[in-house]
Design a protein around this motif. Sequence first.
Motif, PDB file in Angstrom:
ATOM      1  N   ASN A 273       1.025  -1.055  -0.004  1.00 54.16           N
ATOM      2  CA  ASN A 273       0.398   0.246   0.181  1.00 54.16           C
ATOM      3  C   ASN A 273       0.816   1.744   0.071  1.00 54.16           C
ATOM      4  OD1 ASN A 273      -2.898  -1.753   0.220  1.00 54.16           O
ATOM      5  ND2 ASN A 273      -2.196  -1.592   2.062  1.00 54.16           N
ATOM      6  N   PHE A 274       2.541   1.242   0.767  1.00 60.67           N
ATOM      7  CA  PHE A 274       3.005   2.265   0.004  1.00 60.67           C
ATOM      8  C   PHE A 274       3.681   2.987  -0.465  1.00 60.67           C
ATOM      9  CE2 PHE A 274       4.958   0.759   4.708  1.00 60.67           C
ATOM     10  CZ  PHE A 274       3.258   0.678   5.358  1.00 60.67           C
ATOM     11  N   GLY A 275       2.876   1.772  -2.415  1.00 57.14           N
ATOM     12  CA  GLY A 275       4.288   2.714  -3.157  1.00 57.14           C
ATOM     13  C   GLY A 275       5.377   2.703  -3.468  1.00 57.14           C
ATOM     14  N   ALA A 276       5.768   2.910  -4.992  1.00 55.15           N
ATOM     15  CA  ALA A 276       7.897   2.574  -4.911  1.00 55.15           C
ATOM     16  C   ALA A 276       8.585   3.771  -4.211  1.00 55.15           C
ATOM     17  CB  ALA A 276       7.525   3.338  -6.020  1.00 55.15           C
ATOM     18  N   GLU A 277       9.414   3.090  -3.686  1.00 55.81           N
ATOM     19  CA  GLU A 277      10.530   4.168  -3.004  1.00 55.81           C
ATOM     20  C   GLU A 277      10.624   5.462  -4.030  1.00 55.81           C
ATOM     21  OE1 GLU A 277      13.710   1.975  -1.969  1.00 55.81           O
ATOM     22  OE2 GLU A 277      12.549   0.703  -0.553  1.00 55.81           O
ATOM     23  N   ILE A 278      10.788   6.614  -2.573  1.00 60.47           N
ATOM     24  CA  ILE A 278      11.713   8.244  -3.674  1.00 60.47           C
ATOM     25  C   ILE A 278      12.852   8.452  -2.481  1.00 60.47           C
ATOM     26  CG2 ILE A 278       8.963   7.983  -4.792  1.00 60.47           C
ATOM     27  CD1 ILE A 278       8.164   9.479  -2.342  1.00 60.47           C
ATOM     28  N   THR A 279      12.971   9.312  -2.811  1.00 55.82           N
ATOM     29  CA  THR A 279      13.252  10.157  -2.120  1.00 55.82           C
ATOM     30  C   THR A 279      12.927  11.784  -1.821  1.00 55.82           C
ATOM     31  OG1 THR A 279      14.947  11.166  -3.287  1.00 55.82           O
ATOM     32  CG2 THR A 279      15.781   9.284  -2.677  1.00 55.82           C
ATOM     33  N   ARG A 280      12.701  12.177  -0.308  1.00 51.18           N
ATOM     34  CA  ARG A 280      12.689  13.059   0.291  1.00 51.18           C
ATOM     35  C   ARG A 280      13.170  14.059   0.963  1.00 51.18           C
ATOM     36  NH1 ARG A 280      10.190  12.871  -4.895  1.00 51.18           N
ATOM     37  NH2 ARG A 280       8.264  13.279  -4.432  1.00 51.18           N
ATOM     38  N   SER A 281      12.984  15.890   1.007  1.00 46.85           N
ATOM     39  CA  SER A 281      13.549  16.208   2.668  1.00 46.85           C
ATOM     40  C   SER A 281      12.226  16.110   3.478  1.00 46.85           C
ATOM     41  CB  SER A 281      14.323  17.373   1.825  1.00 46.85           C
ATOM     42  OG  SER A 281      15.178  16.710   0.566  1.00 46.85           O
ATOM     43  N   PHE A 282      13.091  16.604   4.603  1.00 50.68           N
ATOM     44  CA  PHE A 282      12.798  16.451   5.809  1.00 50.68           C
ATOM     45  C   PHE A 282      12.494  17.896   6.713  1.00 50.68           C
ATOM     46  CE2 PHE A 282      11.322  12.775   3.887  1.00 50.68           C
ATOM     47  CZ  PHE A 282      10.079  12.285   4.532  1.00 50.68           C
ATOM     48  N   ILE A 283      12.113  18.671   7.475  1.00 54.80           N
ATOM     49  CA  ILE A 283      12.138  19.598   8.059  1.00 54.80           C
ATOM     50  C   ILE A 283      11.457  19.467   9.197  1.00 54.80           C
ATOM     51  CG2 ILE A 283      11.181  21.470   7.314  1.00 54.80           C
ATOM     52  CD1 ILE A 283      13.760  23.428   8.292  1.00 54.80           C
ATOM     53  N   GLY A 284      12.244  19.611  10.822  1.00 50.50           N
ATOM     54  CA  GLY A 284      11.377  19.370  11.866  1.00 50.50           C
ATOM     55  C   GLY A 284      11.637  20.124  12.862  1.00 50.50           C
ATOM     56  N   THR A 285      10.581  19.821  14.000  1.00 41.99           N
ATOM     57  CA  THR A 285      11.044  20.015  15.514  1.00 41.99           C
ATOM     58  C   THR A 285      10.657  19.237  16.255  1.00 41.99           C
ATOM     59  OG1 THR A 285      10.580  22.596  14.943  1.00 41.99           O
ATOM     60  CG2 THR A 285      10.195  22.539  17.364  1.00 41.99           C
ATOM     61  N   ILE A 286      11.628  18.829  17.447  1.00 42.46           N
ATOM     62  CA  ILE A 286      10.811  18.466  18.354  1.00 42.46           C
ATOM     63  C   ILE A 286      10.458  19.390  19.726  1.00 42.46           C
ATOM     64  CG2 ILE A 286      11.621  16.053  20.003  1.00 42.46           C
ATOM     65  CD1 ILE A 286      11.603  15.593  16.881  1.00 42.46           C
ATOM     66  N   ILE A 287       9.719  19.435  20.348  1.00 40.11           N
ATOM     67  CA  ILE A 287       9.502  19.976  22.246  1.00 40.11           C
ATOM     68  C   ILE A 287       9.223  18.630  22.567  1.00 40.11           C
ATOM     69  CG2 ILE A 287       9.076  21.783  19.869  1.00 40.11           C
ATOM     70  CD1 ILE A 287       6.035  21.260  20.562  1.00 40.11           C
ATOM     71  N   ASP A 288       9.263  19.763  23.718  1.00 41.03           N
ATOM     72  CA  ASP A 288       8.131  18.813  25.331  1.00 41.03           C
ATOM     73  C   ASP A 288       6.684  19.254  25.926  1.00 41.03           C
ATOM     74  OD1 ASP A 288       8.518  21.515  26.454  1.00 41.03           O
ATOM     75  OD2 ASP A 288      10.227  20.932  27.052  1.00 41.03           O
ATOM     76  N   ASN A 289       6.410  18.663  26.473  1.00 41.82           N
ATOM     77  CA  ASN A 289       4.941  18.650  26.579  1.00 41.82           C
ATOM     78  C   ASN A 289       4.327  20.893  27.410  1.00 41.82           C
ATOM     79  OD1 ASN A 289       5.957  19.301  29.104  1.00 41.82           O
ATOM     80  ND2 ASN A 289       4.652  17.048  30.057  1.00 41.82           N
ATOM     81  N   ASN A 290       5.636  21.494  27.123  1.00 44.98           N
ATOM     82  CA  ASN A 290       5.652  23.367  27.243  1.00 44.98           C
ATOM     83  C   ASN A 290       6.304  23.467  26.468  1.00 44.98           C
ATOM     84  OD1 ASN A 290       5.000  22.583  30.743  1.00 44.98           O
ATOM     85  ND2 ASN A 290       7.506  21.888  30.423  1.00 44.98           N
ATOM     86  N   ARG A 291       6.790  22.714  25.249  1.00 42.34           N
ATOM     87  CA  ARG A 291       6.588  23.120  23.819  1.00 42.34           C
ATOM     88  C   ARG A 291       7.883  24.245  24.238  1.00 42.34           C
ATOM     89  NH1 ARG A 291       2.010  22.452  20.907  1.00 42.34           N
ATOM     90  NH2 ARG A 291       3.252  23.521  19.000  1.00 42.34           N
ATOM     91  N   GLN A 292       8.226  23.581  24.507  1.00 37.99           N
ATOM     92  CA  GLN A 292      10.306  24.010  24.860  1.00 37.99           C
ATOM     93  C   GLN A 292      10.775  23.300  23.590  1.00 37.99           C
ATOM     94  OE1 GLN A 292      11.145  27.130  25.587  1.00 37.99           O
ATOM     95  NE2 GLN A 292       8.652  27.384  26.023  1.00 37.99           N
TER      96      GLN A 292
END
Length: 588
Positions: free
Chosen positions: A47-66
Amino acid sequence: MIQQLKKLVFLVLIITAIACEKDDAIIDSEVTTPTIETPFLEGFSDNFGAEITRSFIGTIIDNNRQPIDGVQVTIGSSTAITDTNGIFIIDDATVNERFAYIKASKIGYIHGSRALVPTLGANKVTIMLLEETVAGTTTSGTSETISLSNGASVSLNGEYIKEDGSPYQGTVDVILHHLDPVDPEVNEQMPGMLYAANANGEERLLQTLGMLAVELRGTNGEDINLADGTTAEIRIPVDASLMDSAPNIIPLWYFDEERGFWVEDGEATLIGNEYVGTVTHFSFWNCDIPAEAISLCITITSQDGGPLSNTYVGITSENYGTRYGITNSLGIVCGLVPHNESLIVSGGLNCSAGDTIFSENIGPFSSDTNIEITPTYSEANEETITGIFTNCDGDLITNGYVEVTHGGNQYVDLVQDGTYEINFIRCSEDEVFTINAVNNDTFQSSGEINYTFTSPITNLTAISSCDEIIQFITYQIDDNPTISYLSITQAFDDPNLFLSGSSQDGAISFAIANITNSESELLTIFLEDANGDSIDPPLGDTLNMTLNVTSVGEYEEYIDANFSGTYTNISDNTTHTLDGAIHVIRYF
């Protein structure tokens, strides 16, 4: 809108990821979910489809949003560590067309993750890690019920095994978290996305009525689980606003940390306002109503036809609640939605009190679909912030990001070939925003600098990252290259609060009157053109400038100002545009 949120069940559509600075923090990257025999999942990954390459940018925070630094983030075989801002970047990760799985782990937190339908451009994600808070302690051989204040609980029979399958004897710490669907932060807290395989191995979208995370730790902090052949009872409270849609019997689903999706395993019974079920192992458990799903990608364009990024988008189904996502740098948001359901797409959820600023009817859709929407609204402004990011030597940064903060919201985007462009919908009337640019190669930053919008486009010309905090003047004339001066003589004043300064070689200088007054004026500024020649005549006689003094610090803190407008060169009677910024230390 808040009352509406309490009636909705949340799912994540899209998410992000980003690369970062390495940290000495100890990383716990082991998966605690035991191996479960699931022959019905054979072929499910088709169901996932073919393999591709993609870029990601993200933020990891705690439950106080820090922000949390030192978090190990993994996408397939690609790994990054969050920096001091909680940011990570992963370029060219191997994922699938309809499925990307992002894992985040650090000692002291239970394992976090996100799954999404990846898009072109930089996929954006925020993951909130939950602390390993011990809800109660028991011992092997003893039956015990551990409860939270809201009634969520787990009843243990006292038989446990270690990760290698051998019996465990000793003290057991029970880590327990209840995730309530009416909590707006449940999207950032829950693992994966509400995407599942049912007991027949069929792809399903889930509507959650409540989740419970259970992890067990032994005397030495080791992961333990229920002994083979034993069970535990879990109780998951149902919010009053969801009781009308809560069936008497509901499927139970556990989160498979290795595969990144939910798996049907048993059922729970509604007793009073709680679902009660029996489980054979621990991870996240979920009470959900399943639905057939299709993949929907929406491109949100601005009024001028460009992509509208950093826009929170909600997709609402009357029968299956609301899923949320955020548009990437190309204005795209993708995710799973219910099959053959009429939907409402709404946006601008980062505005005051979570209000939407546009809403349109779409669907129903019977297969994977891509659509484009150009919303109309009058309550907010579209803002674009552009600029150039360099190091101390004036070289363009090719591996970095910029972080803009405004109205309680943060917007993060990549720096590409030394340039950046962030756009978003601004609902707050506050004219000042803060920007911080980070060089991922050296882990140096510009530090937080305050600016004022020059709507709809704010050109910040060049900002720089160095080992030490610096003063600078930077500006751009017409479309010529940006000119930056990083060595500024100490700014000084006179009794009239008159601020002035110049570059150490005297090539440029500036003067600002009444810097503590909202009617501050740029009295004069002497600049050079792109060839290094002084502009003639001095601009003081021909300025048509708007000056915004955005921050006035205390002694030895910063004064920030940006200016934009036009000037006329008298020697050839030509008019030119001028945009610039001043970041200097206050010495009075």
